[in-house]
Write a protein that holds these residues in place. Structure first.
Motif, PDB file in Angstrom:
ATOM      1  N   HIS A  77      96.131  43.170  11.140  1.00 34.19           N
ATOM      2  CA  HIS A  77      97.141  44.362  11.879  1.00 34.19           C
ATOM      3  C   HIS A  77      98.018  43.484  11.902  1.00 34.19           C
ATOM      4  O   HIS A  77      98.449  44.596  11.269  1.00 34.19           O
ATOM      5  CB  HIS A  77      96.516  44.125  13.714  1.00 34.19           C
ATOM      6  N   ASP A  78      98.654  42.081  11.533  1.00 33.97           N
ATOM      7  CA  ASP A  78     100.796  42.581  11.392  1.00 33.97           C
ATOM      8  C   ASP A  78     100.465  41.654  10.223  1.00 33.97           C
ATOM      9  O   ASP A  78     101.597  41.248   9.512  1.00 33.97           O
ATOM     10  CB  ASP A  78     100.706  41.365  12.242  1.00 33.97           C
ATOM     11  N   LYS A  82     103.349  41.469   7.709  1.00 34.68           N
ATOM     12  CA  LYS A  82     104.495  40.962   8.235  1.00 34.68           C
ATOM     13  C   LYS A  82     105.664  39.394   6.618  1.00 34.68           C
ATOM     14  O   LYS A  82     106.125  39.397   7.216  1.00 34.68           O
ATOM     15  CB  LYS A  82     104.641  40.241   9.666  1.00 34.68           C
ATOM     16  N   HIS A  87      99.274  50.456  14.262  1.00 33.04           N
ATOM     17  CA  HIS A  87      99.218  49.709  15.633  1.00 33.04           C
ATOM     18  C   HIS A  87     100.448  49.697  16.393  1.00 33.04           C
ATOM     19  O   HIS A  87     100.678  49.919  17.447  1.00 33.04           O
ATOM     20  CB  HIS A  87      98.648  48.401  15.966  1.00 33.04           C
ATOM     21  N   HIS A  88     101.951  50.655  15.586  1.00 34.88           N
ATOM     22  CA  HIS A  88     102.419  50.949  16.470  1.00 34.88           C
ATOM     23  C   HIS A  88     103.083  51.504  16.866  1.00 34.88           C
ATOM     24  O   HIS A  88     103.857  52.474  17.368  1.00 34.88           O
ATOM     25  CB  HIS A  88     104.084  50.033  16.075  1.00 34.88           C
ATOM     26  N   HIS A 125     106.513  46.870   8.015  1.00 28.46           N
ATOM     27  CA  HIS A 125     105.297  46.047   8.238  1.00 28.46           C
ATOM     28  C   HIS A 125     104.045  46.440   8.749  1.00 28.46           C
ATOM     29  O   HIS A 125     102.968  46.761   7.737  1.00 28.46           O
ATOM     30  CB  HIS A 125     105.284  44.957   9.274  1.00 28.46           C
ATOM     31  N   ASP A 169      97.969  43.920  21.117  1.00 25.68           N
ATOM     32  CA  ASP A 169      98.721  43.525  20.558  1.00 25.68           C
ATOM     33  C   ASP A 169     100.393  43.275  22.002  1.00 25.68           C
ATOM     34  O   ASP A 169     100.670  42.413  21.805  1.00 25.68           O
ATOM     35  CB  ASP A 169      99.142  44.345  19.998  1.00 25.68           C
TER      36      ASP A 169
HETATM   37 FE   LIG Z   1     102.471  44.657  14.435  1.00 24.32          FE
END
Ligand SMILES: [Fe+2]
Length: 384
Positions: free
Chosen positions: A171-172, A175, A225-226, A200, A254
Motif C-alpha cells: 500500500h505504501d 513512499k 488508502h488515504h 505517494h 493502516d
Molecule cells: Fe500511505
C-alpha cells in the motif's frame, strides 16, 4: 455460594481449597478481605448481585488474535518480521532504481505471514516496534498481517485473503519516491513536505501499474488508502460510495498500526485505546468493518451491544488484562424477547467450534438510552 476458582497464585488464596462451597460468614469475610478475584458457579450455589457468574468460554474463528503467546511464538514472529522487512526494504530499493516490484518475493512474504497467522497476536505485537529508519517497511508488514486477519474474520476465501494481504504489503510502495528527509522526519511536516508526502498514493499506483501479475485490488488500495468516507481524504477527496471495501479495510489497518506503533520518540497507544479512538473518529472509518476489525484482534471497547451464541444480546465488559479473551455479559434472549439472568462469556480460541460476534443497534431493541442501560448491566444490576 460455590467458588469455582481463584485468580492469581496459590499463595494469594484466602482459603485452603480452590473449589468449595462457602457456608460461613467467616469464609466470606476472608475472601472479601483478600485481593483475589473469584469466579462462582451459580449452578452449584447462591448467586449475588455484584458477583461475576461462572464464565463460559466460546470460541471465535481459530485465526482470531488471542493476546496470549509464549516466548517461542514471539521468537518466531520476530524472525519472520525481520525477514519480511528485509524483503520490503529490498523492494523499495528496487523501486527507487526503477526496477519495479519483485512480485515473487512479495508473494512469498505474504504466504509466510498468512501461514503464521494462527497466532497473529505475536506477529502484530512485534511489528508494533518501529525503529526510526525502518518504520515504513515495518508498517507495510504490519498492515499485510492485519489485512489477512481482517479478511479471514470476514470469511473471505483463501485467494482473496492472499490478494488483500498483498495489497496491505504494497500500500505504501509510493513512499519509495519520497525523500528520506521527509520520510524519517520525527516532527510534523511543513506545508511543502506535506504536499510532497501526499504524492505517494499516485506514485505508488504508477509503480504497481507498471508491474505485471499484481491483483487489481493492490492498485486500488495503493491509490485510495488515504481517502476517507466523509470526503476529507486524499488524493481525490472521494466520498463513501466511491471507496471500495478493500480500501476501507486498508484504511482501518493502516491507521490502527500507526496509532499503536511504539517509536523511539513516542510510546504508542494500546490496542484498546486505538480502537476506542478510531470508533469516535466521525466520518473516517466504515463502522461495520471497524467492528469486524475489533473482532479480528480480539479487542472491544466496554459497553458495546453485541449478539453472541446466536440469540443472546450481551454487553462487552471492560477489557481484562489477565490474558483471557474479551468478556461479554449476556442479558437478553432475542428468540424469547425477554431479559435473562446475567452470564459472563469469555471469547477464547481454545475450543474447536466457532461463534460469531455481531454488532447490534441498541435503538432497534430498547427504548431506554443505551449508555444508561449498559452501565447498569456492567454494574450487575439484575433488574435489566
Ligand atoms: Fe500511505
Amino acid at each position: 455460594m460455590y467458588v469455582h476458582s481463584f485468580a492469581g497464585g496459590w499463595l494469594s488464596h484466602p482459603l485452603w481449597r480452590s473449589r468449595l462451597l462457602i457456608s460461613s460468614n467467616e469464609e466470606l469475610e476472608r475472601i472479601r478481605s483478600s485481593s483475589s478475584e473469584i469466579v462462582i458457579d451459580t449452578a452449584k450455589g447462591c448467586d449475588v448481585a455484584t458477583a461475576r457468574p461462572i464464565q463460559t468460554p466460546i470460541s471465535p474463528r481459530s485465526t482470531r488474535a488471542s493476546g496470549r503467546f509464549g516466548r517461542a511464538d514471539q521468537a518466531r514472529a520476530t524472525e519472520l518480521a525481520q525477514r519480511s522487512k528485509a524483503v520490503v526494504n529490498a523492494m523499495f530499493a528496487d523501486c527507487r532504481l526503477g526496477k519495479g516490484v519483485p512480485t515473487n518475493d512479495i508473494l512469498a512474504v505474504v504466504d509466510d505471514i498468512a501461514d503464521s497467522l494462527n497466532n497473529i497476536a505475536a506477529f502484530i505485537s512485534v511489528t508494533r516496534l518501529k525503529a526510526q529508519d525502518d518504520q515504513t517497511y515495518t508498517n507495510s508488514v504490519a498492515v499485510c498481517a492485519l489485512m489477512i486477519s481482517l479478511a479471514r474474520e470476514l470469511g473471505y476465501p483463501a485467494a482473496a485473503v492472499r490478494d488483500l494481504g498483498m495489497a496491505g504489503l504494497l500500500h505504501d510502495v509510493g513512499k519509495s519516491t519520497i525523500s528520506q528527509d521527509i520520510l524519517l522526519k520525527a516532527g510534523p511536516l511543513n506545508e511543502a513536505e506535506t504536499i510532497e508526502m501526499r504524492r505517494h498514493p499516485t506514485q505508488g499506483y504508477d509503480i504497481l501499474a507498471a508491474t505485471t501479475g499484481l491483483p487489481p485490488v493492490a492498485l486500488d488500495v495503493c491509490l485510495h488508502h488515504h481517502e476517507r468516507l466523509d470526503g476529507l481524504g486524499y488524493p481525490f477527496g472521494l466520498k463513501a460510495e466511491a471507496i471500495s471495501t478493500a480500501t476501507r479495510m486498508a484504511s482501518i489497518c493502516d491507521v490502527y498500526d500507526a496509532i499503536t506503533s511504539i517509536r523511539p520518540y513516542a510510546p504508542g497507544k494500546s490496542p484498546l485505546e486505538a480502537v476506542t479512538e478510531m470508533e469516535t473518529a466521525e466520518g473516517h472509518f466504515d463502522r461495520a468493518l471497524l467492528f469486524q476489525f475489533m473482532g479480528s484482534i480480539g479487542v472491544y471497547p466496554a459497553g458495546k451491544l453485541v449478539r453472541i451464541l446466536g440469540d443472546r444480546l450481551a454487553v462487552t465488559l471492560p477489557h481484562n488484562h489477565n490474558g483471557i479473551g474479551p468478556v461479554f455479559r449476556t442479558f437478553y434472549s432475542t428468540v424469547d424477547t425477554r431479559f435473562l439472568r446475567h452470564q459472563d462469556v469469555i471469547l477464547t480460541e481454545d475450543l474447536a467450534d466457532g461463534t460469531t460476534v455481531i454488532a447490534e443497534d441498541p435503538g432497534s431493541w430498547f427504548s431506554e438510552p443505551w449508555a444508561t442501560m449498559a452501565a447498569r448491566i456492567m454494574a450487575g444490576d439484575r433488574s435489566v
